[in-house]
Design an enzyme around this catalytic site. Structure first.
Site, mmCIF file in Angstrom:
data_model
loop_
_atom_site.group_PDB
_atom_site.id
_atom_site.type_symbol
_atom_site.label_atom_id
_atom_site.label_comp_id
_atom_site.label_asym_id
_atom_site.label_seq_id
_atom_site.Cartn_x
_atom_site.Cartn_y
_atom_site.Cartn_z
ATOM 1 N N PHE A 5 0.816 -1.227 0.000
ATOM 2 C CA PHE A 5 0.000 0.000 0.000
ATOM 3 C C PHE A 5 0.843 1.268 0.000
ATOM 4 O O PHE A 5 0.352 2.341 -0.320
ATOM 5 C CB PHE A 5 -0.971 -0.006 1.182
ATOM 6 C CG PHE A 5 -0.410 0.586 2.439
ATOM 7 C CD1 PHE A 5 0.399 -0.163 3.267
ATOM 8 C CD2 PHE A 5 -0.680 1.908 2.773
ATOM 9 C CE1 PHE A 5 0.927 0.396 4.417
ATOM 10 C CE2 PHE A 5 -0.155 2.473 3.919
ATOM 11 C CZ PHE A 5 0.660 1.713 4.745
ATOM 12 N N LYS A 6 2.132 1.153 0.361
ATOM 13 C CA LYS A 6 2.956 2.366 0.416
ATOM 14 C C LYS A 6 3.088 3.030 -0.961
ATOM 15 O O LYS A 6 3.383 4.210 -1.055
ATOM 16 C CB LYS A 6 4.319 2.062 1.020
ATOM 17 C CG LYS A 6 4.196 1.749 2.506
ATOM 18 C CD LYS A 6 5.506 1.639 3.217
ATOM 19 C CE LYS A 6 5.306 1.448 4.714
ATOM 20 N NZ LYS A 6 4.713 0.119 5.053
ATOM 21 N N ASP A 7 2.828 2.270 -2.016
ATOM 22 C CA ASP A 7 2.856 2.857 -3.360
ATOM 23 C C ASP A 7 1.844 3.992 -3.514
ATOM 24 O O ASP A 7 2.077 4.927 -4.280
ATOM 25 C CB ASP A 7 2.549 1.788 -4.414
ATOM 26 C CG ASP A 7 3.691 0.791 -4.584
ATOM 27 O OD1 ASP A 7 4.853 1.184 -4.405
ATOM 28 O OD2 ASP A 7 3.409 -0.386 -4.892
ATOM 29 N N LEU B 67 3.782 6.949 -2.093
ATOM 30 C CA LEU B 67 5.118 7.253 -2.615
ATOM 31 C C LEU B 67 5.139 7.505 -4.109
ATOM 32 O O LEU B 67 5.985 8.252 -4.608
ATOM 33 C CB LEU B 67 6.102 6.165 -2.188
ATOM 34 C CG LEU B 67 6.421 6.283 -0.682
ATOM 35 C CD1 LEU B 67 7.090 5.029 -0.161
ATOM 36 C CD2 LEU B 67 7.280 7.509 -0.400
#
Ligand code: PLP
Length: 452
Positions: free
Chosen positions: A109-111, A114
């Site tokens: 989910f960090k995409d 970022l």
């Protein structure tokens, strides 16, 4: 819209200034001066695609970025996701849903945050003709998501330190097989703590930092939290209307960035039933929400490594809001907490939060149970959020693809999940620099390869 620090002494910054700064100069975190009210707009947002919704939400905060530019930045950021819905909401039967947040380029989910941050950086750098060198240390996930967000961006070089041989082969490939010439993965002969200590030391050298325009991509950046608000609203709008007001979001939690974003969407007027903070055996937040005592203990490595934290760096934003913006009190709490590792909230009210905790032994058992019952494969982080779901409509946030954890899934279910993206990586060439855990050598390397 202006942004102020949770500690009250960081000035009033514009959106782009707050994004560029990351951490506020008084050591606090940036928060919006007031929350926009979206309750009257939700109806109109119902049919929007993911990037359109993201644009509509972010433009309420991003003064100073012209609409046309913001639209471009947003649509670029969600182009590399491999599902047309970007964040598909999957019904699991009855009153249970799962929000799949792992369709981005690094399968976690960090995409969401970022990819956006990378494009915002590129926009800001082009406007100011500045150049920056991003430096960070990673134990796996954040490094690869940051690299993916910044690869090929003009005006940025990125140096990521990681402990050689101590991250998974897939994670290493995600960082070292990008083929981008602005990306410098550095394998350190040492531990993650050694890598982190080197980064801290280099950032402590103010003249070097200024000379090379060093910048961190840390998890407390305001843009990361705002980007994450969007998928809560998107999921909420996809729920049947009868479920929306009672729906509880169950969120695998480490640094409290993800679940905080949901709560901020609620504060903006997305009426839902509440939030469930799901921890692994590193349970500082579980203990807090059940007792009102915020107290650090030792980090214990688990099957859900991206949640292996004790001090939740985004928690300060929650303290700020729950203390009604009393920044003097936030300063008192944070200073006491950093001295003693403990703060007791008098008359603590968890509000619309509840919490769960999952031991390491329960994780594979839950992966099996969900596979048997629903026929879906989940990763160890997501498994934590399936614990003790409340008796109401619930949306479990799935934060990583099971394909990132082939060993554990194989041991648990007897087969290995595959992902095309990861299979393709196995055929790419690894490009990395191996170095001793020595800050001087890393500094010299940045002088050699940095952008100016
Ligand atoms: C980072 C991460 C988490 C924890 O999210 P926070 O915002 O730190 O609470 C959970 N699951 C996965 C897969 C992650 O990468």
């Amino acid at each position: 819209m202006k942004f102020i620090s949770t500690r009250g002494e960081g000035g009033r910054l514009s959106f782009l200034e707050a994004v560029a700064e990351g951490l506020a100069p008084d050591g606090g975190l940036f928060v919006p001066e007031q929350m926009p009210d979206i309750s009257g707009r939700l109806k109109n947002w119902e049919g929007l695609g993911y990037a359109e919704l993201c644009f509509e939400f972010l433009r309420l905060f991003a003064d100073g970025v012209p609409d046309g530019e913001l639209k471009k930045i947003v649509s670029e950021s969600y182009k590399k996701f491999d599902d047309p819905a970007v964040a598909p909401l999957r019904g699991l039967g009855g009153r249970l849903w799962m929000l799949e947040l792992y369709h981005g380029p690094t399968l976690a989910f960090k995409d969401f945050a970022l990819q956006l941050l990378g494009n915002l950086y590129e926009y800001m750098l082009a406007k100011t003709s500045r150049k920056i060198n991003v430096l960070g240390a990673t134990s796996g996930d954040t490094g690869s998501a940051a690299i993916s967000g910044l690869l090929g961006k003009k005006g940025v070089n990125i140096f990521i330190l990681y402990p050689e041989g101590r991250i998974s082969p897939l994670q290493e490939r995600q960082m070292t097989c990008t083929g981008a010439d602005n990306v410098f993965p550095i394998a350190i002969d040492g531990t993650f703590d050694d890598a982190q200590a080197i980064v801290k030391k280099i950032f402590g050298d103010n003249s070097f930092k200024a000379e090379w325009g060093l910048s961190a991509v840390n998890s407390i950046n305001l843009a990361r939290v705002l980007a994450q608000c969007v998928y809560y609203i998107y999921a909420w709008l996809k729920l049947p209307e009868s479920a929306r007001e009672r729906a509880v979001f169950a969120v695998p939690t480490g640094n409290f960035g993800n679940v905080l974003a949901g709560w901020m969407a609620w504060k903006c007027g997305m009426r839902c039933g509440g939030f469930r903070v799901a921890t692994n055996q590193n349970d500082i937040l579980f203990r807090l929400f059940n007792t009102g005592v915020y107290e650090v203990s030792e980090v214990m490595p688990s099957f859900a490594p991206s949640m292996d934290i004790q001090v939740a760096s985004n928690f300060e934003r929650f303290i700020y809001f729950s203390e009604n913006g009393d920044s003097a009190k936030v300063r008192r709490i944070m200073s006491e907490f950093s001295k003693t590792g403990k703060w007791v909230f008098e008359g603590f009210d968890p509000g619309n939060f509840s919490a769960s905790r999952m031991s390491d032994a329960e994780i594979p058992a839950k992966i099996s149970e969900v596979w048997d019952k629903h026929g879906i494969l989940i990763d160890p982080h997501t498994a934590c959020a399936f614990k003790d779901l409340p008796d109401s409509p619930a949306v479990v946030l799935s934060t990583a693809s099971p394909a990132k954890f082939p060993e554990l899934i194989k041991k648990t279910l007897g087969f290995e999940p595959k992902s095309d993206i990861l299979e393709k990586l196995k055929r790419e060439k690894i490009v990395k620099t191996s170095m001793p855990a020595d800050a001087e050598k890393i500094r010299a390397f940045i002088r050699e390869r940095g952008i100016r």
